[in-house]
Scaffold this motif. Structure first.
Motif, short mmCIF file in Angstrom:
data_model
loop_
_atom_site.label_atom_id
_atom_site.label_comp_id
_atom_site.label_asym_id
_atom_site.label_seq_id
_atom_site.Cartn_x
_atom_site.Cartn_y
_atom_site.Cartn_z
N ASP A 235 18.59 64.70 6.24
CA ASP A 235 17.73 63.54 6.52
C ASP A 235 16.63 63.85 7.52
O ASP A 235 15.61 63.15 7.56
N ARG A 236 16.79 64.89 8.30
CA ARG A 236 15.75 65.22 9.29
C ARG A 236 14.56 65.91 8.66
O ARG A 236 13.48 65.97 9.25
N VAL A 237 14.74 66.43 7.46
CA VAL A 237 13.65 67.14 6.78
C VAL A 237 13.13 66.36 5.59
O VAL A 237 11.92 66.25 5.38
N TYR A 238 14.03 65.79 4.79
CA TYR A 238 13.65 65.08 3.57
C TYR A 238 14.00 63.61 3.70
O TYR A 238 14.93 63.22 4.44
N LYS A 239 13.26 62.78 2.99
CA LYS A 239 13.46 61.33 3.00
C LYS A 239 13.85 60.87 1.61
O LYS A 239 13.21 61.25 0.62
N ARG A 240 14.88 60.08 1.54
CA ARG A 240 15.37 59.59 0.26
C ARG A 240 14.53 58.40 -0.18
O ARG A 240 14.35 57.44 0.58
N LEU A 241 14.01 58.43 -1.42
CA LEU A 241 13.16 57.36 -1.94
C LEU A 241 13.99 56.38 -2.74
O LEU A 241 14.99 56.75 -3.37
N ILE B 53 23.10 76.80 -5.87
CA ILE B 53 22.45 75.52 -6.11
C ILE B 53 23.12 74.41 -5.28
O ILE B 53 22.44 73.56 -4.67
N ARG B 54 24.45 74.43 -5.25
CA ARG B 54 25.16 73.43 -4.47
C ARG B 54 24.83 73.55 -2.98
O ARG B 54 24.62 72.54 -2.29
N GLN B 55 24.79 74.77 -2.49
CA GLN B 55 24.48 74.96 -1.07
C GLN B 55 23.05 74.55 -0.76
O GLN B 55 22.77 73.99 0.31
N GLY B 56 22.12 74.82 -1.68
CA GLY B 56 20.73 74.41 -1.46
C GLY B 56 20.58 72.91 -1.42
O GLY B 56 19.80 72.36 -0.62
N ILE B 57 21.31 72.20 -2.25
CA ILE B 57 21.23 70.72 -2.25
C ILE B 57 21.86 70.15 -0.99
O ILE B 57 21.30 69.26 -0.34
N GLU B 58 23.03 70.66 -0.62
CA GLU B 58 23.73 70.09 0.53
C GLU B 58 23.05 70.42 1.85
O GLU B 58 22.98 69.58 2.75
N GLU B 59 22.53 71.63 2.00
CA GLU B 59 21.96 72.04 3.28
C GLU B 59 20.49 71.70 3.44
O GLU B 59 20.01 71.63 4.57
#
Length: 329
Positions: free
Chosen positions: A273-279, A262-268
């Motif tokens: 930022d190139r794939v997901y955008k923080r709202l 789970i930690r690796q999935g969140i961090e990687e």
């Protein structure tokens, strides 16, 4: 036979009669028995001796036969549990050879490790997991054995529990107030009380008949995994601390702890930022309002019909049931 006669004179003839025997004649059965030849008598005597010897042998061998049957049942139980019953009179190497000879071809092929690619990212991985992940792979189809006595007993207990639960709630008034209660759909360990005598007698007769038919017709089949591997798979299936995943680019299977996964999935992934955008918080609230509006519009368009509502003139399609509508609320 003409009796002998002695002439004393011409005018007088004396006939000599046979004197009666002092012992009476034997019965007719004994006379017939005396006519049997000696060879037949000896043959019958030998047959009686053989029959007596056979009965005596059976009487002496009966305890040994029962003991051997108990030993065979115990060996069969050990084979069913562990897959092999060792002979204490043989050496370890000879027992290993005997185990390999008795091994089915499917199990032997399953133990052969064709693809040894296996990645272990967990420090507490159980021993023997490499023979399954590295030797069989994630696409290996496990052949489940036919129901055993233990599984038949668990199945019968589950069936009886369901029947008693239905009999307990049958005829009771419904207490549904229209609110959705998720705890009602969670399996619990509550055991319902015993039903009436008629239902209990039917359950006992069904269990007896079901067990007899299973023992008569159902023969246990061997699985393509060893008993040790089967227990290891059950342990991994019920373990929430470790997870088995497939590596990228067809590099085989990998095992790692769920927390690190789970930690690796969140961090990687999620923090990329190139794939997901923080709202921001405002954007999150606006998105929540938009989803709530869409949900309300969907429920209003497909809500169930009211008791006095005409479906022809209603604005709703009535495709949702009362349970669906309650769940969406």
């Amino acid at each position: 036979m003409v009796p002998r006669t002695r002439t004393w004179s011409r005018s007088r003839t004396r006939t000599r009669k046979l004197e009666p025997r002092s012992k009476p004649l034997p019965p007719q059965s004994q006379l017939r028995r005396r006519r049997i030849s000696r060879r037949i008598i000896l043959r019958r005597q030998r047959q009686r001796w053989k029959k007596q010897e056979l009965l005596e042998k059976r009487r002496l061998d009966e305890p040994m036969k029962r003991t051997n049957e108990r030993i065979e049942k115990y060996k069969e139980k050990i084979r069913e549990q562990f897959g092999f019953c060792a002979d204490p009179s043989l050496s370890t190497w000879e027992n290993c050879r005997s185990y390999v000879k008795q091994m089915p071809i499917s199990t032997y092929q399953a133990l052969r490790m064709r693809n040894k690619t296996y990645h272990n990212y967990c420090e507490t991985a159980p021993r023997g997991i490499q023979s399954i992940l590295g030797g069989c792979g994630l696409k290996f189809c496990i052949k489940t054995p036919k129901p055993s006595k233990r599984s038949i007993k668990n199945l019968s207990d589950r069936f009886e529990r369901q029947v008693r639960r239905i009999a307990y709630f049958r005829g009771r008034e419904e207490t549904d107030d229209g609110n959705y209660n998720p705890s009602l759909y969670i399996p619990s360990d509550w055991d319902p009380p015993r039903a009436n005598d008629e239902i209990e007698d039917a359950l006992a007769a069904f269990r007896h008949r079901f067990t007899a038919c299973h023992a008569r017709y159902m023969r246990p089949s061997l699985s393509n995994v060893t008993p040790t591997q089967g227990k290891l798979l059950e342990t991994m299936q019920n373990n929430d601390e470790m997870i088995i995943i497939e590596a990228d680019k067809n590099l085989g299977a990998a095992i790692m702890s769920r927390e690190n996964y789970i930690r690796q999935g969140i961090e990687e992934h999620l923090r990329n930022d190139r794939v997901y955008k923080r709202l921001t918080k405002t954007q999150v609230k606006n998105e929540q309002k938009r989803l709530q509006y869409l949900q309300a519009a969907f429920k209003g368009r497909h809500r169930p019909f009211r008791p006095n509502e005409n479906p022809a003139t209603s604005s709703s399609t009535g495709e949702l049931t009362e349970a669906d509508y309650t769940y969406l609320n």
